[in-house]
Design a protein around this motif. Sequence first.
Motif, PDB file in Angstrom:
ATOM      1  N   PHE A  66       0.648  -1.572   0.005  1.00 44.35           N
ATOM      2  CA  PHE A  66       0.022  -0.001  -0.025  1.00 44.35           C
ATOM      3  C   PHE A  66       0.702   1.480  -0.306  1.00 44.35           C
ATOM      4  CE2 PHE A  66      -3.242  -3.539   2.226  1.00 44.35           C
ATOM      5  CZ  PHE A  66      -3.710  -3.724   1.925  1.00 44.35           C
ATOM      6  N   ALA A  71       0.975   4.392   1.543  1.00 46.20           N
ATOM      7  CA  ALA A  71       0.722   4.805   3.233  1.00 46.20           C
ATOM      8  C   ALA A  71       1.009   5.686   2.702  1.00 46.20           C
ATOM      9  CB  ALA A  71       0.357   3.931   4.164  1.00 46.20           C
ATOM     10  N   ARG A 111      -3.416   5.917   7.034  1.00 44.93           N
ATOM     11  CA  ARG A 111      -3.976   6.460   6.109  1.00 44.93           C
ATOM     12  C   ARG A 111      -2.865   4.962   4.276  1.00 44.93           C
ATOM     13  NH1 ARG A 111      -4.976   9.806   2.834  1.00 44.93           N
ATOM     14  NH2 ARG A 111      -6.885   7.633   2.057  1.00 44.93           N
ATOM     15  N   ARG A 112      -4.046   4.830   3.831  1.00 41.73           N
ATOM     16  CA  ARG A 112      -3.406   3.814   2.696  1.00 41.73           C
ATOM     17  C   ARG A 112      -4.201   5.528   1.851  1.00 41.73           C
ATOM     18  NH1 ARG A 112      -4.688  -2.651   5.086  1.00 41.73           N
ATOM     19  NH2 ARG A 112      -2.681  -2.102   6.219  1.00 41.73           N
ATOM     20  N   TRP A 148       0.951  -0.525  -6.370  1.00 38.57           N
ATOM     21  CA  TRP A 148      -0.086  -0.066  -4.967  1.00 38.57           C
ATOM     22  C   TRP A 148      -1.359  -0.688  -5.009  1.00 38.57           C
ATOM     23  CZ3 TRP A 148       2.443   5.267  -5.681  1.00 38.57           C
ATOM     24  CH2 TRP A 148       3.783   5.058  -4.672  1.00 38.57           C
ATOM     25  N   GLY A 175      -6.364   1.576  -1.603  1.00 37.14           N
ATOM     26  CA  GLY A 175      -6.442   1.760   0.287  1.00 37.14           C
ATOM     27  C   GLY A 175      -7.779   1.747  -0.187  1.00 37.14           C
ATOM     28  N   ASP A 176      -8.118   2.365   1.520  1.00 37.08           N
ATOM     29  CA  ASP A 176      -9.059   2.199   1.645  1.00 37.08           C
ATOM     30  C   ASP A 176      -9.316   3.913   2.828  1.00 37.08           C
ATOM     31  OD1 ASP A 176      -8.435   1.656   5.234  1.00 37.08           O
ATOM     32  OD2 ASP A 176      -7.787  -0.111   4.059  1.00 37.08           O
ATOM     33  N   ARG A 208     -11.621  -1.027   7.421  1.00 38.09           N
ATOM     34  CA  ARG A 208     -10.605  -1.700   7.253  1.00 38.09           C
ATOM     35  C   ARG A 208     -10.939  -2.811   6.186  1.00 38.09           C
ATOM     36  NH1 ARG A 208      -5.308   0.932   8.473  1.00 38.09           N
ATOM     37  NH2 ARG A 208      -6.124   1.939   6.322  1.00 38.09           N
TER      38      ARG A 208
END
Length: 347
Positions: free
Chosen positions: A116, A118, A132-133, A145, A148-149, A318
């Motif tokens: 990720f 991040a 954070r991602r 990569w 993310g979320d 997540r």
Amino acid sequence: MTLARLPRIKVAAVQAAPVFLQAQQSIDKLEGLVAEAASSGAELVAFGESFIAGFPIWNGVLAPVDQHEFHERLVRSAITVGCEETERLGRIAANNNVVLSVGVNELAPHSLGQVFNANLVFDKSGALVNHRRKLVATWYERLTWSHGDANGLAPVDLENWKLGALICGENTNTLARYTLLAQGERLHVASYPPTWPFDPRPGEAEYDLEDSIRLRSVAHSFEGKVFTVVAATALDDDAVNQVSQGDARVERLLRATTTASLVVGPRGQTVAGPLTKDEGIVYGDIDLNDEIVLKQAHDISGTYNRLDIFQLSVDTSRPSPVNLCTNRTDAGEHVQHLTGQGEILDD
């Protein structure tokens, strides 16, 4: 209870090149730069996108079949949250009494195939207060990569700083930006890469990364009436030489765009910088009280919105790669969730 006066803060945007694909050496360099910024009075020190330990610049200039070596090196230099490297980053923040924001390549704890983009924020005590991602890897970044979320898509209070962070192209994502503003963001960190090859055809103007950064930063600050601290990662000769391996065209593409670091105020004005191309630190003195009068005219998450008409729903969970069900009984199932941190939680 009345509103206390909001803080005045000295911020530092560090534009520096990591030690390419070397995590420990990059953290060594970060430690020295944090100490330098803290000695100049900075309370917030922000580093660029994937400073630990390098942006995958090869994604944009090499064929996928020629990227395997660099990808493996990136995976081997990536960090997992909660590991010794993140603990060390927390100690650096605490030892220098600063809030530290830094971009990292984050290796998923459950799979060597998932990395990720991040951003980590540590408070002055060294605690990790935001992880954070990046929501969507941009274009060729998807070779490296995963998406993310929205877990962590919220400002951190930090004694009324209300600090939020977005990574590179997320600063163009209207709903992501609004999500932060609607939760009271006052101070924004935007992180960016060292280069962005995009237009290789002769005679065409190359993508203007510097101007794109400025436009995004001004837009967010002006619309939200917030301060934006922009920190970009620098590009050094070592990274260029390792990726280009003597190929003049690849080297030209890598050097064709110039990044920028700066501080932008709530009127959209430049408070400090920009610093372009070279390594260095941009310092800015900001007063968070400046938003109050400006929001009387234009508050897009309050008075200048129609909350009875527009609604936004955001899933901040997540995702888990697997839900493990055990002890099936007549009364139901006992469920265990493998979290994104590699932990098992019981229901």
